[in-house]
Design a protein around this motif. Sequence first.
Motif, PDB file in Angstrom:
ATOM      1  N   VAL A  92       0.849  -1.178   0.000  1.00 34.53           N
ATOM      2  CA  VAL A  92       0.000   0.000   0.000  1.00 34.53           C
ATOM      3  C   VAL A  92       0.888   1.232   0.000  1.00 34.53           C
ATOM      4  CG1 VAL A  92      -1.807   1.258   1.220  1.00 34.53           C
ATOM      5  CG2 VAL A  92      -1.777  -1.257   1.288  1.00 34.53           C
ATOM      6  N   ASP A  93       0.677   2.114  -0.994  1.00 38.18           N
ATOM      7  CA  ASP A  93       1.406   3.384  -1.075  1.00 38.18           C
ATOM      8  C   ASP A  93       0.645   4.401  -0.232  1.00 38.18           C
ATOM      9  OD1 ASP A  93       2.474   5.878  -1.784  1.00 38.18           O
ATOM     10  OD2 ASP A  93       3.088   5.128  -3.749  1.00 38.18           O
ATOM     11  N   LEU A  94       1.240   4.798   0.908  1.00 38.67           N
ATOM     12  CA  LEU A  94       0.542   5.711   1.813  1.00 38.67           C
ATOM     13  C   LEU A  94       0.329   7.082   1.186  1.00 38.67           C
ATOM     14  CD1 LEU A  94       2.158   4.936   5.304  1.00 38.67           C
ATOM     15  CD2 LEU A  94       0.022   4.084   4.336  1.00 38.67           C
ATOM     16  N   GLY A  95       1.260   7.544   0.354  1.00 36.17           N
ATOM     17  CA  GLY A  95       1.084   8.840  -0.303  1.00 36.17           C
ATOM     18  C   GLY A  95      -0.104   8.831  -1.238  1.00 36.17           C
ATOM     19  N   ALA A  96      -0.197   7.795  -2.068  1.00 31.78           N
ATOM     20  CA  ALA A  96      -1.328   7.685  -2.989  1.00 31.78           C
ATOM     21  C   ALA A  96      -2.636   7.545  -2.225  1.00 31.78           C
ATOM     22  CB  ALA A  96      -1.114   6.497  -3.922  1.00 31.78           C
ATOM     23  N   LEU A  97      -2.582   6.771  -1.094  1.00 33.37           N
ATOM     24  CA  LEU A  97      -3.789   6.594  -0.296  1.00 33.37           C
ATOM     25  C   LEU A  97      -4.246   7.930   0.285  1.00 33.37           C
ATOM     26  CD1 LEU A  97      -5.778   4.531   0.961  1.00 33.37           C
ATOM     27  CD2 LEU A  97      -4.217   4.396   2.907  1.00 33.37           C
ATOM     28  N   ALA A  98      -3.308   8.760   0.742  1.00 29.41           N
ATOM     29  CA  ALA A  98      -3.663  10.066   1.316  1.00 29.41           C
ATOM     30  C   ALA A  98      -4.240  10.995   0.261  1.00 29.41           C
ATOM     31  CB  ALA A  98      -2.433  10.686   1.973  1.00 29.41           C
ATOM     32  N   ARG A  99      -3.634  11.024  -0.910  1.00 29.91           N
ATOM     33  CA  ARG A  99      -4.152  11.909  -1.976  1.00 29.91           C
ATOM     34  C   ARG A  99      -5.542  11.477  -2.426  1.00 29.91           C
ATOM     35  NH1 ARG A  99       1.505  12.044  -3.244  1.00 29.91           N
ATOM     36  NH2 ARG A  99       1.339  10.053  -4.352  1.00 29.91           N
ATOM     37  N   GLU A 100      -5.758  10.155  -2.527  1.00 23.76           N
ATOM     38  CA  GLU A 100      -7.063   9.662  -2.964  1.00 23.76           C
ATOM     39  C   GLU A 100      -8.142   9.987  -1.929  1.00 23.76           C
ATOM     40  OE1 GLU A 100      -9.247   5.432  -4.162  1.00 23.76           O
ATOM     41  OE2 GLU A 100      -7.113   5.494  -3.648  1.00 23.76           O
ATOM     42  N   GLU A 101      -7.840   9.804  -0.649  1.00 23.00           N
ATOM     43  CA  GLU A 101      -8.823  10.058   0.400  1.00 23.00           C
ATOM     44  C   GLU A 101      -9.160  11.553   0.481  1.00 23.00           C
ATOM     45  OE1 GLU A 101     -11.478   8.901   3.396  1.00 23.00           O
ATOM     46  OE2 GLU A 101     -10.277   7.665   1.995  1.00 23.00           O
ATOM     47  N   SER A 102      -8.170  12.412   0.365  1.00 22.90           N
ATOM     48  CA  SER A 102      -8.421  13.866   0.449  1.00 22.90           C
ATOM     49  C   SER A 102      -9.169  14.355  -0.767  1.00 22.90           C
ATOM     50  CB  SER A 102      -7.101  14.611   0.603  1.00 22.90           C
ATOM     51  OG  SER A 102      -6.280  14.412  -0.541  1.00 22.90           O
ATOM     52  N   SER A 103      -8.931  13.785  -1.950  1.00 20.27           N
ATOM     53  CA  SER A 103      -9.631  14.231  -3.159  1.00 20.27           C
ATOM     54  C   SER A 103     -11.113  13.890  -3.089  1.00 20.27           C
ATOM     55  CB  SER A 103      -8.997  13.576  -4.391  1.00 20.27           C
ATOM     56  OG  SER A 103      -9.175  12.171  -4.356  1.00 20.27           O
ATOM     57  N   GLN A 104     -11.474  12.798  -2.397  1.00 16.75           N
ATOM     58  CA  GLN A 104     -12.883  12.421  -2.283  1.00 16.75           C
ATOM     59  C   GLN A 104     -13.630  13.349  -1.334  1.00 16.75           C
ATOM     60  OE1 GLN A 104     -12.887   8.320  -1.078  1.00 16.75           O
ATOM     61  NE2 GLN A 104     -12.143   7.568  -3.051  1.00 16.75           N
ATOM     62  N   ARG A 105     -12.875  14.044  -0.466  1.00 16.67           N
ATOM     63  CA  ARG A 105     -13.524  14.914   0.503  1.00 16.67           C
ATOM     64  C   ARG A 105     -13.576  16.379   0.045  1.00 16.67           C
ATOM     65  NH1 ARG A 105     -13.283  13.001   5.992  1.00 16.67           N
ATOM     66  NH2 ARG A 105     -12.749  10.796   5.983  1.00 16.67           N
ATOM     67  N   GLY A 106     -12.652  16.773  -0.819  1.00 18.21           N
ATOM     68  CA  GLY A 106     -12.399  18.164  -1.148  1.00 18.21           C
ATOM     69  C   GLY A 106     -13.600  19.084  -1.248  1.00 18.21           C
TER      70      GLY A 106
END
Length: 475
Positions: free
Chosen positions: A333-347
């Motif tokens: 699991v790429d934590l950076g990609a996971l963080a960007r994906e989660e924040s983009s869904q909330r933006g």
Amino acid sequence: MRSVRAKTTIGATAVVAVALVAAGFAVLMVLRAYLTDQAELQAEVTAREVASRIAAEGDAGPITVPSTEDRPVQVVDEDGRTVAVSKDLEKVSGTGSADVTPEPRRSGGEDPEEGDTGDEPDGDDPDRGHVSGGPPRFSRGEATVDGESAGYVFAAVDVTIGEGRDVTVYAGAPLTVEQDAVESVREAMLAGLPVLLLVVGSVTWLVTRRALRPVEDIRTEMAAITASEDLSRRVPEPGTRDEVARLARTTNETLAALESSVERQRRFVADASHELRSPIASLRTQLEVGEAHPGLLDVPGAVADTVRLQQLAADLLLLARLDAGERPGRSRVDLGALAREESSQRGAVDRVPVTVVAADGVEVLGSPGQLARVLGNLLDNAQRHAAGAVTVSVRREGADAVLAVGDDGSGVPEDERERVFERFVRLDEARGRDEGGAGLGLAIARDVARRHGGTLMVADSPAGGALFVLRLPSA
């Protein structure tokens, strides 16, 4: 034979018995060898004394044997003929000849006992002999002296008494002392062995019973705890520092952990029931009102309560799976990609924006769904308490991957930083339940972190709020 005490007693008694038998056998062998050596020494001394006497007399006349008490003596020439025996020797075996009757000496066809024939000039001394300087030869046999038969060890010494004339002196020493001593010691050992084994068995039984008494007390108390289901009770701890005392302490520690676990489980069930009761009651009320007055049905409220019920059920199910020991997956699991994906869904829908600062290639092994759940719970908590900004950072520190979620809110008091990870705990009791949640998000996040071999801690954020730091082993 299920008793440890009986097994220990039988084992100790058997070991002692084997040791005593081996030691007794060794003692008997040493005693036999010592007494045999003494008998051989006596036989050798007698044989050399007789041989020296015969050598001193020389070849002047018939060979005579001095009195040797209970030590039989036999003199045999090189042809195996008996030329002299000790007094009262009636029977012998194990020597150079079995004959105990001396044969008359013959020299030039005449019997030397008939007197001087005048062939030799008067005044000539007989030739003196000498005893062989070599070691004696030993043999065993039997002899009958004055009607009494016994075993003997014989020493053989060679003597030269004239020109070309050699004889062998056999002198015996009785073995009755050796046989009697060995037999006496054997009988004493056989008589004392059962008594000694009885003492060893009794002492082992008593010592084992005393040593195992605390174990029986522990077993009795554990049985009482099981019957009463009272986990607050503890087993007695002996005052010693041995294995039994450590067992008692470990048992009490286990009982304490079990009591704490059961208590947490009870609180969890009670809190879960309480949390479920509110949305269920609200939803039921709305549906009943809608049934009686369709125009007053609050559909958005009913949907919100249903969503909340669904989320709470999902949280409880995940906690149950974590408590059951479910192992996480082993995906990268790429934590950076996971963080960007989660924040983009909330933006666009969240009132507080999320800023992501993530290094590339920071990967861990685990379950993508559970790690996403951890990040989502941390973001929910940060956005709920933030004043205007939430920051997510991903970096590598040594062998660890670090994901940090910070906000600019009021933060978490230092004395409450462990309590916030307990289940159904909400520090801001003034918040409504819909706004504050059920208090399971951070508890789930820490449990998932531990299942992945990592940690989740809270500290002060540089922006003034709370900073939740997730540390996981790097892939």
